[in-house]
Write a protein that holds these residues in place. Structure first.
Motif, PDB file in Angstrom:
ATOM      1  N   VAL A 267       0.858  -1.189   0.000  1.00  0.00           N
ATOM      2  CA  VAL A 267       0.000   0.000   0.000  1.00  0.00           C
ATOM      3  C   VAL A 267       0.891   1.236   0.000  1.00  0.00           C
ATOM      4  O   VAL A 267       1.835   1.324   0.792  1.00  0.00           O
ATOM      5  CB  VAL A 267      -0.920   0.012   1.235  1.00  0.00           C
ATOM      6  CG1 VAL A 267      -1.739   1.302   1.278  1.00  0.00           C
ATOM      7  CG2 VAL A 267      -1.822  -1.209   1.228  1.00  0.00           C
ATOM      8  N   PRO A 268       0.625   2.210  -0.874  1.00  0.00           N
ATOM      9  CA  PRO A 268       1.449   3.433  -0.915  1.00  0.00           C
ATOM     10  C   PRO A 268       1.312   4.219   0.391  1.00  0.00           C
ATOM     11  O   PRO A 268       0.289   4.131   1.076  1.00  0.00           O
ATOM     12  CB  PRO A 268       0.877   4.225  -2.093  1.00  0.00           C
ATOM     13  CG  PRO A 268       0.099   3.231  -2.891  1.00  0.00           C
ATOM     14  CD  PRO A 268      -0.406   2.203  -1.928  1.00  0.00           C
ATOM     15  N   PRO A 269       2.330   5.005   0.744  1.00  0.00           N
ATOM     16  CA  PRO A 269       2.240   5.867   1.934  1.00  0.00           C
ATOM     17  C   PRO A 269       1.078   6.851   1.813  1.00  0.00           C
ATOM     18  O   PRO A 269       0.670   7.214   0.701  1.00  0.00           O
ATOM     19  CB  PRO A 269       3.591   6.597   1.939  1.00  0.00           C
ATOM     20  CG  PRO A 269       4.497   5.731   1.126  1.00  0.00           C
ATOM     21  CD  PRO A 269       3.634   5.102   0.085  1.00  0.00           C
ATOM     22  N   PRO A 270       0.521   7.300   2.933  1.00  0.00           N
ATOM     23  CA  PRO A 270      -0.657   8.183   2.899  1.00  0.00           C
ATOM     24  C   PRO A 270      -0.426   9.503   2.168  1.00  0.00           C
ATOM     25  O   PRO A 270      -1.377  10.083   1.649  1.00  0.00           O
ATOM     26  CB  PRO A 270      -0.965   8.414   4.387  1.00  0.00           C
ATOM     27  CG  PRO A 270       0.284   8.041   5.120  1.00  0.00           C
ATOM     28  CD  PRO A 270       0.927   6.975   4.319  1.00  0.00           C
ATOM     29  N   GLU A 271       0.823   9.973   2.139  1.00  0.00           N
ATOM     30  CA  GLU A 271       1.071  11.236   1.434  1.00  0.00           C
ATOM     31  C   GLU A 271       0.936  11.101  -0.077  1.00  0.00           C
ATOM     32  O   GLU A 271       0.975  12.096  -0.800  1.00  0.00           O
ATOM     33  CB  GLU A 271       2.450  11.795   1.793  1.00  0.00           C
ATOM     34  CG  GLU A 271       3.623  10.916   1.420  1.00  0.00           C
ATOM     35  CD  GLU A 271       4.063  10.026   2.564  1.00  0.00           C
ATOM     36  OE1 GLU A 271       5.270   9.710   2.621  1.00  0.00           O
ATOM     37  OE2 GLU A 271       3.214   9.656   3.400  1.00  0.00           O
ATOM     38  N   TYR A 272       0.757   9.880  -0.550  1.00  0.00           N
ATOM     39  CA  TYR A 272       0.559   9.645  -1.978  1.00  0.00           C
ATOM     40  C   TYR A 272      -0.886   9.273  -2.283  1.00  0.00           C
ATOM     41  O   TYR A 272      -1.164   8.617  -3.287  1.00  0.00           O
ATOM     42  CB  TYR A 272       1.510   8.562  -2.476  1.00  0.00           C
ATOM     43  CG  TYR A 272       2.945   9.021  -2.524  1.00  0.00           C
ATOM     44  CD1 TYR A 272       3.455   9.654  -3.658  1.00  0.00           C
ATOM     45  CD2 TYR A 272       3.789   8.863  -1.436  1.00  0.00           C
ATOM     46  CE1 TYR A 272       4.766  10.098  -3.699  1.00  0.00           C
ATOM     47  CE2 TYR A 272       5.102   9.309  -1.465  1.00  0.00           C
ATOM     48  CZ  TYR A 272       5.581   9.921  -2.594  1.00  0.00           C
ATOM     49  OH  TYR A 272       6.881  10.379  -2.632  1.00  0.00           O
TER      50      TYR A 272
END
Length: 347
Positions: free
Chosen positions: A331-336
Protein backbone atom coordinates in the motif's frame (compact mmCIF):
# COMPACT_ATOMS: atom_id res chain seq x y z
CA UNK A 1 -9.37 10.58 -30.57
CA UNK A 2 -6.05 8.80 -30.28
CA UNK A 3 -6.23 5.34 -28.79
CA UNK A 4 -9.99 4.85 -29.33
CA UNK A 5 -9.58 2.53 -32.29
CA UNK A 6 -7.17 -0.16 -33.45
CA UNK A 7 -6.02 2.16 -36.24
CA UNK A 8 -4.77 4.99 -34.05
CA UNK A 9 -1.11 5.62 -34.87
CA UNK A 10 0.25 7.44 -31.84
CA UNK A 11 -1.25 5.44 -29.01
CA UNK A 12 0.33 3.04 -26.57
CA UNK A 13 -2.76 0.89 -26.60
CA UNK A 14 -4.57 -0.80 -29.46
CA UNK A 15 -2.33 0.78 -32.07
CA UNK A 16 0.73 -0.88 -30.66
CA UNK A 17 -0.22 -4.35 -31.83
CA UNK A 18 0.50 -3.41 -35.43
CA UNK A 19 2.16 -0.28 -36.76
CA UNK A 20 1.04 1.73 -39.79
CA UNK A 21 2.96 -0.53 -42.18
CA UNK A 22 1.46 -3.70 -40.75
CA UNK A 23 4.53 -5.03 -38.93
CA UNK A 24 4.22 -6.35 -35.39
CA UNK A 25 5.43 -4.26 -32.46
CA UNK A 26 6.32 -5.99 -29.21
CA UNK A 27 5.25 -4.85 -25.78
CA UNK A 28 8.91 -4.36 -24.89
CA UNK A 29 9.22 -1.88 -27.76
CA UNK A 30 6.02 -0.13 -26.74
CA UNK A 31 7.23 0.22 -23.16
CA UNK A 32 10.70 1.43 -24.04
CA UNK A 33 11.40 4.82 -22.51
CA UNK A 34 12.29 6.23 -25.93
CA UNK A 35 8.87 5.23 -27.27
CA UNK A 36 7.07 6.67 -24.26
CA UNK A 37 9.06 9.92 -24.35
CA UNK A 38 8.26 10.33 -28.04
CA UNK A 39 4.56 10.15 -27.18
CA UNK A 40 4.96 12.61 -24.31
CA UNK A 41 6.74 15.07 -26.60
CA UNK A 42 3.79 14.97 -28.99
CA UNK A 43 1.41 15.58 -26.11
CA UNK A 44 3.17 18.85 -25.29
CA UNK A 45 1.65 20.49 -28.37
CA UNK A 46 -1.81 19.27 -27.40
CA UNK A 47 -1.48 20.68 -23.89
CA UNK A 48 0.03 24.02 -24.89
CA UNK A 49 -2.50 24.70 -27.64
CA UNK A 50 -5.33 23.74 -25.28
CA UNK A 51 -4.02 26.16 -22.67
CA UNK A 52 -3.76 28.92 -25.28
CA UNK A 53 -7.37 28.24 -26.25
CA UNK A 54 -8.57 28.50 -22.62
CA UNK A 55 -6.48 31.60 -21.96
CA UNK A 56 -8.42 33.63 -24.53
CA UNK A 57 -11.43 33.73 -22.19
CA UNK A 58 -11.72 35.51 -18.88
CA UNK A 59 -11.60 33.56 -15.66
CA UNK A 60 -15.40 33.18 -15.55
CA UNK A 61 -15.33 31.84 -12.01
CA UNK A 62 -19.06 31.21 -11.98
CA UNK A 63 -18.63 28.07 -14.09
CA UNK A 64 -16.67 26.43 -11.23
CA UNK A 65 -19.16 27.31 -8.47
CA UNK A 66 -21.56 24.64 -7.24
CA UNK A 67 -25.01 25.90 -8.10
CA UNK A 68 -23.57 28.87 -9.96
CA UNK A 69 -26.34 28.44 -12.53
CA UNK A 70 -28.84 26.87 -10.16
CA UNK A 71 -29.69 23.18 -10.15
CA UNK A 72 -28.66 21.84 -13.55
CA UNK A 73 -29.95 18.37 -12.76
CA UNK A 74 -28.30 15.08 -13.71
CA UNK A 75 -26.35 14.77 -16.98
CA UNK A 76 -28.24 12.61 -19.46
CA UNK A 77 -27.15 8.98 -19.40
CA UNK A 78 -25.12 9.19 -16.17
CA UNK A 79 -25.39 6.75 -13.28
CA UNK A 80 -28.20 8.16 -11.12
CA UNK A 81 -27.02 6.32 -8.00
CA UNK A 82 -24.01 8.62 -7.79
CA UNK A 83 -26.26 11.61 -7.17
CA UNK A 84 -28.40 10.05 -4.43
CA UNK A 85 -25.94 11.03 -1.68
CA UNK A 86 -24.82 14.30 -3.28
CA UNK A 87 -26.30 17.35 -1.61
CA UNK A 88 -24.74 20.20 -3.60
CA UNK A 89 -25.89 21.02 -7.13
CA UNK A 90 -23.29 20.57 -9.84
CA UNK A 91 -21.13 23.37 -11.13
CA UNK A 92 -21.42 24.13 -14.84
CA UNK A 93 -17.99 22.55 -15.44
CA UNK A 94 -18.92 19.40 -13.50
CA UNK A 95 -22.18 19.07 -15.43
CA UNK A 96 -20.48 19.45 -18.80
CA UNK A 97 -17.53 17.23 -17.88
CA UNK A 98 -19.76 14.45 -16.57
CA UNK A 99 -21.95 14.63 -19.67
CA UNK A 100 -18.90 14.55 -21.92
CA UNK A 101 -17.49 11.52 -20.12
CA UNK A 102 -20.81 9.68 -20.37
CA UNK A 103 -20.85 10.28 -24.12
CA UNK A 104 -17.20 9.27 -24.51
CA UNK A 105 -17.75 6.16 -22.40
CA UNK A 106 -20.41 5.07 -24.86
CA UNK A 107 -17.92 5.21 -27.72
CA UNK A 108 -15.25 3.23 -25.80
CA UNK A 109 -12.88 5.96 -24.62
CA UNK A 110 -12.45 4.46 -21.17
CA UNK A 111 -11.73 0.97 -22.42
CA UNK A 112 -8.30 2.33 -23.38
CA UNK A 113 -5.56 1.91 -20.74
CA UNK A 114 -4.45 5.47 -21.56
CA UNK A 115 -7.71 7.13 -20.57
CA UNK A 116 -9.01 7.90 -17.07
CA UNK A 117 -12.36 9.47 -16.27
CA UNK A 118 -12.73 12.30 -13.77
CA UNK A 119 -16.06 10.88 -12.58
CA UNK A 120 -15.84 7.12 -13.19
CA UNK A 121 -18.66 6.50 -10.71
CA UNK A 122 -21.00 8.50 -12.98
CA UNK A 123 -20.36 6.43 -16.08
CA UNK A 124 -22.86 3.95 -17.52
CA UNK A 125 -22.14 0.23 -17.41
CA UNK A 126 -20.12 0.20 -20.61
CA UNK A 127 -19.85 1.20 -24.27
CA UNK A 128 -22.71 1.09 -26.74
CA UNK A 129 -23.60 -2.51 -27.55
CA UNK A 130 -23.53 -1.86 -31.28
CA UNK A 131 -19.82 -1.06 -31.21
CA UNK A 132 -17.29 -3.91 -31.32
CA UNK A 133 -14.91 -4.26 -28.40
CA UNK A 134 -11.36 -3.04 -28.99
CA UNK A 135 -8.54 -5.54 -28.63
CA UNK A 136 -5.95 -3.91 -26.40
CA UNK A 137 -2.77 -5.69 -25.29
CA UNK A 138 -3.22 -7.18 -21.84
CA UNK A 139 0.40 -6.96 -20.70
CA UNK A 140 1.07 -3.22 -20.90
CA UNK A 141 0.34 -2.59 -17.22
CA UNK A 142 0.14 -4.73 -14.11
CA UNK A 143 -3.20 -5.32 -12.40
CA UNK A 144 -1.56 -6.35 -9.11
CA UNK A 145 -3.16 -4.42 -6.28
CA UNK A 146 -5.22 -2.45 -8.79
CA UNK A 147 -2.05 -0.71 -10.03
CA UNK A 148 -3.34 -0.20 -13.57
CA UNK A 149 -6.45 1.57 -12.22
CA UNK A 150 -4.48 4.29 -10.41
CA UNK A 151 -6.40 7.52 -10.93
CA UNK A 152 -5.26 10.96 -9.73
CA UNK A 153 -7.89 13.03 -11.53
CA UNK A 154 -9.40 14.19 -8.24
CA UNK A 155 -6.38 16.28 -7.28
CA UNK A 156 -5.76 17.21 -10.90
CA UNK A 157 -9.22 18.76 -11.19
CA UNK A 158 -8.88 20.58 -7.87
CA UNK A 159 -5.48 22.08 -8.72
CA UNK A 160 -6.65 23.00 -12.20
CA UNK A 161 -9.56 25.03 -10.83
CA UNK A 162 -7.80 26.51 -7.81
CA UNK A 163 -4.35 27.24 -9.24
CA UNK A 164 -3.99 26.72 -12.96
CA UNK A 165 -7.04 28.63 -14.20
CA UNK A 166 -6.07 31.80 -12.25
CA UNK A 167 -2.51 31.43 -13.57
CA UNK A 168 -3.48 31.36 -17.27
CA UNK A 169 -6.48 33.70 -17.37
CA UNK A 170 -7.34 37.32 -16.71
CA UNK A 171 -9.80 38.19 -13.97
CA UNK A 172 -13.36 38.95 -14.86
CA UNK A 173 -16.34 37.50 -16.69
CA UNK A 174 -16.87 37.76 -20.45
CA UNK A 175 -20.07 35.68 -20.46
CA UNK A 176 -18.43 33.05 -22.70
CA UNK A 177 -19.38 30.36 -20.22
CA UNK A 178 -20.11 27.53 -22.63
CA UNK A 179 -16.92 28.12 -24.61
CA UNK A 180 -14.98 28.36 -21.35
CA UNK A 181 -16.01 24.95 -20.01
CA UNK A 182 -15.51 23.31 -23.40
CA UNK A 183 -11.95 24.66 -23.42
CA UNK A 184 -11.54 23.53 -19.80
CA UNK A 185 -12.53 19.98 -20.71
CA UNK A 186 -9.99 19.82 -23.54
CA UNK A 187 -7.23 21.00 -21.18
CA UNK A 188 -8.28 18.61 -18.40
CA UNK A 189 -8.42 15.57 -20.65
CA UNK A 190 -5.03 16.40 -22.14
CA UNK A 191 -3.50 16.88 -18.69
CA UNK A 192 -5.05 13.65 -17.42
CA UNK A 193 -3.69 11.66 -20.31
CA UNK A 194 -0.25 13.19 -19.81
CA UNK A 195 0.10 12.59 -16.08
CA UNK A 196 -1.32 9.07 -16.26
CA UNK A 197 1.32 8.16 -18.82
CA UNK A 198 3.35 7.90 -15.64
CA UNK A 199 1.84 4.42 -15.34
CA UNK A 200 3.61 3.32 -18.51
CA UNK A 201 6.83 5.04 -17.44
CA UNK A 202 6.69 3.27 -14.09
CA UNK A 203 6.07 -0.13 -15.69
CA UNK A 204 8.97 0.40 -18.08
CA UNK A 205 11.31 1.36 -15.24
CA UNK A 206 10.12 -1.52 -13.09
CA UNK A 207 10.90 -4.00 -15.85
CA UNK A 208 14.41 -2.58 -16.14
CA UNK A 209 15.12 -3.06 -12.42
CA UNK A 210 12.45 -5.15 -10.65
CA UNK A 211 14.73 -6.15 -7.77
CA UNK A 212 15.72 -2.55 -7.05
CA UNK A 213 12.15 -1.29 -6.89
CA UNK A 214 10.92 -4.30 -4.94
CA UNK A 215 13.63 -3.78 -2.32
CA UNK A 216 12.76 -0.11 -1.86
CA UNK A 217 9.02 -0.78 -1.72
CA UNK A 218 9.45 -3.60 0.79
CA UNK A 219 11.35 -1.13 2.98
CA UNK A 220 8.54 1.41 2.62
CA UNK A 221 11.05 3.85 1.12
CA UNK A 222 8.90 6.10 -1.07
CA UNK A 223 11.69 8.69 -1.15
CA UNK A 224 14.07 6.07 -2.50
CA UNK A 225 11.55 4.97 -5.14
CA UNK A 226 11.12 8.59 -6.19
CA UNK A 227 14.88 9.01 -6.44
CA UNK A 228 15.33 5.85 -8.50
CA UNK A 229 12.70 6.78 -11.05
CA UNK A 230 13.74 10.45 -11.35
CA UNK A 231 15.79 11.54 -14.35
CA UNK A 232 16.66 15.20 -13.74
CA UNK A 233 18.26 15.67 -17.15
CA UNK A 234 15.11 14.55 -18.95
CA UNK A 235 13.00 16.82 -16.75
CA UNK A 236 15.17 19.82 -17.60
CA UNK A 237 14.78 19.04 -21.29
CA UNK A 238 11.00 18.87 -20.89
CA UNK A 239 10.94 22.27 -19.17
CA UNK A 240 13.16 23.85 -21.81
CA UNK A 241 11.25 22.36 -24.71
CA UNK A 242 7.80 23.23 -23.39
CA UNK A 243 8.88 26.81 -22.67
CA UNK A 244 10.25 27.28 -26.19
CA UNK A 245 7.10 25.78 -27.70
CA UNK A 246 4.91 28.10 -25.65
CA UNK A 247 6.98 31.11 -26.69
CA UNK A 248 6.68 30.05 -30.32
CA UNK A 249 3.07 28.88 -30.55
CA UNK A 250 1.75 31.84 -28.60
CA UNK A 251 2.94 34.33 -31.21
CA UNK A 252 1.95 35.30 -34.74
CA UNK A 253 5.06 34.54 -36.85
CA UNK A 254 3.60 35.81 -40.12
CA UNK A 255 2.89 39.20 -38.56
CA UNK A 256 5.82 39.72 -36.25
CA UNK A 257 8.81 37.84 -37.55
CA UNK A 258 9.24 39.16 -41.11
CA UNK A 259 8.77 42.55 -42.82
CA UNK A 260 5.23 43.37 -43.93
CA UNK A 261 6.32 43.90 -47.55
CA UNK A 262 7.86 40.42 -47.69
CA UNK A 263 4.74 38.92 -46.14
CA UNK A 264 2.56 40.53 -48.79
CA UNK A 265 4.81 39.30 -51.58
CA UNK A 266 4.91 35.71 -50.39
CA UNK A 267 1.28 35.36 -49.33
CA UNK A 268 0.62 31.80 -48.12
CA UNK A 269 3.68 30.25 -49.74
CA UNK A 270 4.74 27.15 -47.80
CA UNK A 271 8.43 28.09 -47.79
CA UNK A 272 7.56 31.49 -46.41
CA UNK A 273 5.44 30.01 -43.67
CA UNK A 274 8.24 27.63 -42.75
CA UNK A 275 10.77 30.46 -42.71
CA UNK A 276 8.51 32.59 -40.56
CA UNK A 277 7.93 29.73 -38.15
CA UNK A 278 11.67 29.08 -37.91
CA UNK A 279 12.22 32.77 -37.31
CA UNK A 280 9.63 32.71 -34.53
CA UNK A 281 11.39 29.79 -32.84
CA UNK A 282 14.78 31.54 -33.09
CA UNK A 283 13.31 34.75 -31.73
CA UNK A 284 11.64 32.94 -28.85
CA UNK A 285 14.85 31.10 -27.94
CA UNK A 286 16.84 34.34 -28.08
CA UNK A 287 14.37 36.06 -25.77
CA UNK A 288 14.47 33.18 -23.31
CA UNK A 289 18.26 32.93 -23.42
CA UNK A 290 18.53 36.66 -22.70
CA UNK A 291 16.42 36.14 -19.56
CA UNK A 292 13.73 38.54 -20.67
CA UNK A 293 11.07 38.62 -17.96
CA UNK A 294 8.25 37.77 -20.33
CA UNK A 295 7.78 36.97 -24.00
CA UNK A 296 4.68 38.71 -25.28
CA UNK A 297 2.10 36.33 -26.69
CA UNK A 298 -1.16 34.55 -26.05
CA UNK A 299 0.24 32.83 -22.98
CA UNK A 300 3.29 33.58 -20.86
CA UNK A 301 5.95 30.87 -21.50
CA UNK A 302 7.04 31.20 -17.88
CA UNK A 303 3.57 30.04 -16.83
CA UNK A 304 3.85 26.98 -19.07
CA UNK A 305 7.22 26.17 -17.54
CA UNK A 306 5.73 26.56 -14.06
CA UNK A 307 2.80 24.29 -14.94
CA UNK A 308 5.21 21.56 -16.04
CA UNK A 309 7.70 22.09 -13.20
CA UNK A 310 5.28 22.41 -10.27
CA UNK A 311 2.22 20.52 -11.48
CA UNK A 312 2.55 18.08 -14.40
CA UNK A 313 5.94 16.54 -13.59
CA UNK A 314 5.40 16.17 -9.79
CA UNK A 315 1.91 14.72 -10.26
CA UNK A 316 3.19 12.28 -12.89
CA UNK A 317 5.90 11.11 -10.50
CA UNK A 318 3.39 10.70 -7.65
CA UNK A 319 1.39 8.43 -9.94
CA UNK A 320 4.54 6.47 -10.76
CA UNK A 321 5.35 5.97 -7.06
CA UNK A 322 1.80 4.77 -6.30
CA UNK A 323 1.87 2.39 -9.26
CA UNK A 324 5.22 0.94 -8.22
CA UNK A 325 4.09 0.38 -4.63
CA UNK A 326 0.94 -1.38 -5.78
CA UNK A 327 2.89 -3.25 -8.47
CA UNK A 328 5.18 -4.58 -5.75
CA UNK A 329 2.28 -5.63 -3.53
CA UNK A 330 2.35 -2.83 -0.95
CA UNK A 331 0.00 0.00 0.00
CA UNK A 332 1.45 3.43 -0.92
CA UNK A 333 2.24 5.87 1.93
CA UNK A 334 -0.66 8.18 2.90
CA UNK A 335 1.07 11.24 1.43
CA UNK A 336 0.56 9.64 -1.98
CA UNK A 337 -3.23 9.48 -1.71
CA UNK A 338 -5.07 10.44 -4.94
CA UNK A 339 -6.64 13.51 -3.35
CA UNK A 340 -3.33 15.33 -2.79
CA UNK A 341 0.18 15.92 -4.12
CA UNK A 342 3.08 14.54 -2.07
CA UNK A 343 4.94 17.84 -2.49
CA UNK A 344 2.55 20.73 -3.01
CA UNK A 345 3.93 24.17 -3.85
CA UNK A 346 0.75 25.32 -5.61
CA UNK A 347 -1.23 27.82 -3.56
Amino acid sequence: MKGWSPNASTSLSASTVTDTEGSKVTTAEVLSLDSIRSTLVRQEETIIFAIIERAQYRRNSIVYENGGFGDLGIPLGSNAEFFESRKEPLSFLEYMLMGTEVLHCGVRRYTSPEEHAFFPECLPAGPLGALPLLDYPTDLLSTIGGASSTNFNEILLKKYKDWMVPAITKKGDDEQHGSTVLADIVVLQALSRRVHYGLFVAESKYRSDPEGYQRLVDAGDAYGVMGLLTNSLVEERVLRRSTIKAATYGREPLMTQLPEQKAAECGGDVSFVAAAAASAVASAMEALDNNQPSVQGKVDPAIIEEIYRDFIIPLTKDIEVVYLFLRCGRVPPPEYAPDRMSVDVLH
